[in-house]
Each structure stands twice: as C-alpha cells, then as structure tokens.
Design a protein around this motif. Sequence first.
Motif, PDB file in Angstrom:
ATOM      1  N   GLU A   1     110.523  42.613 -35.005  1.00 50.73           N
ATOM      2  CA  GLU A   1     109.826  42.298 -34.051  1.00 50.73           C
ATOM      3  C   GLU A   1     108.255  41.507 -34.734  1.00 50.73           C
ATOM      4  O   GLU A   1     107.782  42.337 -35.312  1.00 50.73           O
ATOM      5  CB  GLU A   1     109.746  43.763 -33.366  1.00 50.73           C
ATOM      6  CG  GLU A   1     110.548  44.095 -32.657  1.00 50.73           C
ATOM      7  CD  GLU A   1     110.123  44.891 -31.688  1.00 50.73           C
ATOM      8  OE1 GLU A   1     110.037  45.080 -30.751  1.00 50.73           O
ATOM      9  OE2 GLU A   1     110.842  46.095 -32.174  1.00 50.73           O
ATOM     10  N   SER A   2     108.311  40.464 -33.739  1.00 48.04           N
ATOM     11  CA  SER A   2     106.692  39.194 -34.425  1.00 48.04           C
ATOM     12  C   SER A   2     106.279  38.834 -32.975  1.00 48.04           C
ATOM     13  O   SER A   2     106.541  39.424 -31.897  1.00 48.04           O
ATOM     14  CB  SER A   2     106.817  38.646 -35.122  1.00 48.04           C
ATOM     15  OG  SER A   2     107.743  37.576 -34.198  1.00 48.04           O
ATOM     16  N   MET A   3     104.724  39.441 -32.835  1.00 46.98           N
ATOM     17  CA  MET A   3     103.076  39.208 -32.136  1.00 46.98           C
ATOM     18  C   MET A   3     102.857  38.192 -32.537  1.00 46.98           C
ATOM     19  O   MET A   3     102.666  38.667 -33.911  1.00 46.98           O
ATOM     20  CB  MET A   3     102.783  39.944 -31.174  1.00 46.98           C
ATOM     21  CG  MET A   3     101.565  39.974 -30.613  1.00 46.98           C
ATOM     22  SD  MET A   3     100.577  40.825 -30.299  1.00 46.98           S
ATOM     23  CE  MET A   3     102.362  42.018 -28.605  1.00 46.98           C
ATOM     24  N   VAL A   4     103.275  36.867 -31.620  1.00 49.57           N
ATOM     25  CA  VAL A   4     101.434  35.701 -32.419  1.00 49.57           C
ATOM     26  C   VAL A   4     100.507  35.688 -31.404  1.00 49.57           C
ATOM     27  O   VAL A   4     100.224  35.610 -30.596  1.00 49.57           O
ATOM     28  CB  VAL A   4     102.351  34.125 -32.016  1.00 49.57           C
ATOM     29  CG1 VAL A   4     101.435  33.018 -32.282  1.00 49.57           C
ATOM     30  CG2 VAL A   4     103.288  34.096 -32.673  1.00 49.57           C
ATOM     31  N   LEU A   5      98.933  36.178 -32.906  1.00 52.68           N
ATOM     32  CA  LEU A   5      97.807  36.861 -32.013  1.00 52.68           C
ATOM     33  C   LEU A   5      97.110  35.031 -32.229  1.00 52.68           C
ATOM     34  O   LEU A   5      97.395  34.758 -33.139  1.00 52.68           O
ATOM     35  CB  LEU A   5      97.680  37.716 -32.308  1.00 52.68           C
ATOM     36  CG  LEU A   5      98.298  38.582 -31.677  1.00 52.68           C
ATOM     37  CD1 LEU A   5      97.682  39.982 -32.312  1.00 52.68           C
ATOM     38  CD2 LEU A   5      98.336  38.754 -29.985  1.00 52.68           C
ATOM     39  N   SER A   6      95.515  34.950 -32.066  1.00 52.21           N
ATOM     40  CA  SER A   6      95.197  34.022 -32.339  1.00 52.21           C
ATOM     41  C   SER A   6      92.767  35.219 -33.478  1.00 52.21           C
ATOM     42  O   SER A   6      93.363  36.135 -32.837  1.00 52.21           O
ATOM     43  CB  SER A   6      94.524  33.837 -31.146  1.00 52.21           C
ATOM     44  OG  SER A   6      95.118  32.130 -30.738  1.00 52.21           O
ATOM     45  N   PHE A   7      92.973  34.050 -34.234  1.00 55.05           N
ATOM     46  CA  PHE A   7      92.210  35.603 -34.944  1.00 55.05           C
ATOM     47  C   PHE A   7      90.980  34.225 -35.233  1.00 55.05           C
ATOM     48  O   PHE A   7      91.188  33.298 -36.156  1.00 55.05           O
ATOM     49  CB  PHE A   7      92.667  35.932 -36.670  1.00 55.05           C
ATOM     50  CG  PHE A   7      94.307  37.044 -36.226  1.00 55.05           C
ATOM     51  CD1 PHE A   7      93.407  38.100 -36.028  1.00 55.05           C
ATOM     52  CD2 PHE A   7      95.242  36.344 -36.025  1.00 55.05           C
ATOM     53  CE1 PHE A   7      94.464  39.163 -35.355  1.00 55.05           C
ATOM     54  CE2 PHE A   7      95.953  37.141 -35.774  1.00 55.05           C
ATOM     55  CZ  PHE A   7      96.000  38.843 -36.264  1.00 55.05           C
ATOM     56  N   ILE A   8      89.642  34.714 -34.320  1.00 54.03           N
ATOM     57  CA  ILE A   8      88.325  33.827 -34.484  1.00 54.03           C
ATOM     58  C   ILE A   8      87.973  34.599 -35.975  1.00 54.03           C
ATOM     59  O   ILE A   8      87.078  35.717 -35.391  1.00 54.03           O
ATOM     60  CB  ILE A   8      87.657  33.440 -33.300  1.00 54.03           C
ATOM     61  CG1 ILE A   8      89.503  32.905 -32.102  1.00 54.03           C
ATOM     62  CG2 ILE A   8      86.655  32.775 -32.763  1.00 54.03           C
ATOM     63  CD1 ILE A   8      89.605  31.489 -33.272  1.00 54.03           C
ATOM     64  N   SER A   9      86.754  33.573 -36.902  1.00 55.69           N
ATOM     65  CA  SER A   9      85.966  34.029 -37.101  1.00 55.69           C
ATOM     66  C   SER A   9      84.073  34.307 -36.548  1.00 55.69           C
ATOM     67  O   SER A   9      84.381  32.500 -36.548  1.00 55.69           O
ATOM     68  CB  SER A   9      85.661  33.528 -38.696  1.00 55.69           C
ATOM     69  OG  SER A   9      84.755  33.933 -39.507  1.00 55.69           O
TER      70      SER A   9
END
Length: 219
Positions: free
Chosen positions: A129-137
Amino acid sequence: LCVIILTVLNIPLTTRYGVDGTQYIRKIPLYAKLCGFLYRDWEYRDIVKGIVGDEKDEAKKALKILDWVSSNISYGVPTGLKVVDDHPLNIIIRQFGAGDQVEDIFTILCSYAGMEAGVGRCFKPGTRESMVLSFISADGRWLVIDAKNGRYFLNDNKRVAGIEDFLGGMVPLSDSDQVAYLPFLAGLKDVDTGLFTRAEEQMPLMRIPAKIKRRLNNK
C-alpha cells in the motif's frame, strides 16, 4: 549558412506521451521541440510570479501555490476521458489530473518559486500500500503536503508540519488523519533522497543534468 541552420533545426527528434497507461512516441522537429520547451518554461515562471508575488517566506509561498493548485486543478479524471501523461503544463490547461499529476504540478511550481521540491511514494511498512505525497524544502525543513487533497498539517508550534514533526509525534491529528497518513509516514526518514521531480526537466539549464541523474538512479 542558412541552409545548414534550417537543416539542423529540422533534425527529427521524438517526444513520448502516455494514454491510459500505454506509451506512444511521436516524431517532432528540433525547432518545434525547442520552441515548446522555452514556451513552457516561460509559462511556469509567469504562473508562479502571479501566485507568490513578492512573498519571501518559503512556507507561505508553498501554501499560496497549494491554494492555487487546489482552486485550478481538479483531482481525478472525469468519467469518459482518458488519463493522458504528457507535458505537465497540459495538466494546468486541462484543469484536472490523476493524483500523482496534481503532486507533479504542485512540486514543479514550488521549484519555480525557488524551493527544492519532489514527489515521494510512501509505503506502509510490510505492505504494498502506498500514498503519493509532496515534499517541499522550506526554511530548512521538509514540509509534508498532500496536494491532490489540498492538505497540509500544523505541528505543536502551529507551523506547517515537516517530516521530522511526524516522526517525532509533534503533529496533532484527528483520528481519521491518523489512520490515513501516519502508517505511510512512520518509516520515512530520508525524504531528501530518492524523490522524483519533473521540475528540473522543465528548466532549460537543468534539463540535461536532470536526465543524466535519472539515468544513473535507474541503473
């Protein structure tokens, strides 16, 4: 000289796109590919300028972009239409996209706003199971954003939550959010490695290094 220039500009190249999971290749002359590339780069810069204005705070810029994406791009593909995977700018033009496409647009615009950004596929430990997320520095921290749902979280200090806040248990979550997000973030410790971003490939000076980097990572 003119003949040589015209010959070079008409060198046949290819462009790839996908429709409902099937990849297609189309021939395109060099001049058309260059013009399209430069136009898309200008469009991204112009869109970001209109969104963030003179804002300097990185977290605030990210939230402004998130609000714009939520207002202008619908999550999901309307019934009867195909899932098209081509240039990211076309997602903005179509005003809808699948989940990972919405995250793509959000991170691309954040990158054009001067922040390092990428999309990560987070797996629940021990499962597929997976979830696509955004990561912002932003401001020295990796912020966690669920762009497709227009979601971000606040830590105990009322700042936009970063990955270290989740790992440290410093993000108050509702019962439903604990079920939805925590299992996927619990094992994510090295978010700055392995992120996928299409942003660098949209920028003229970064495209070739980005292509080389992707090829090396795929080996």
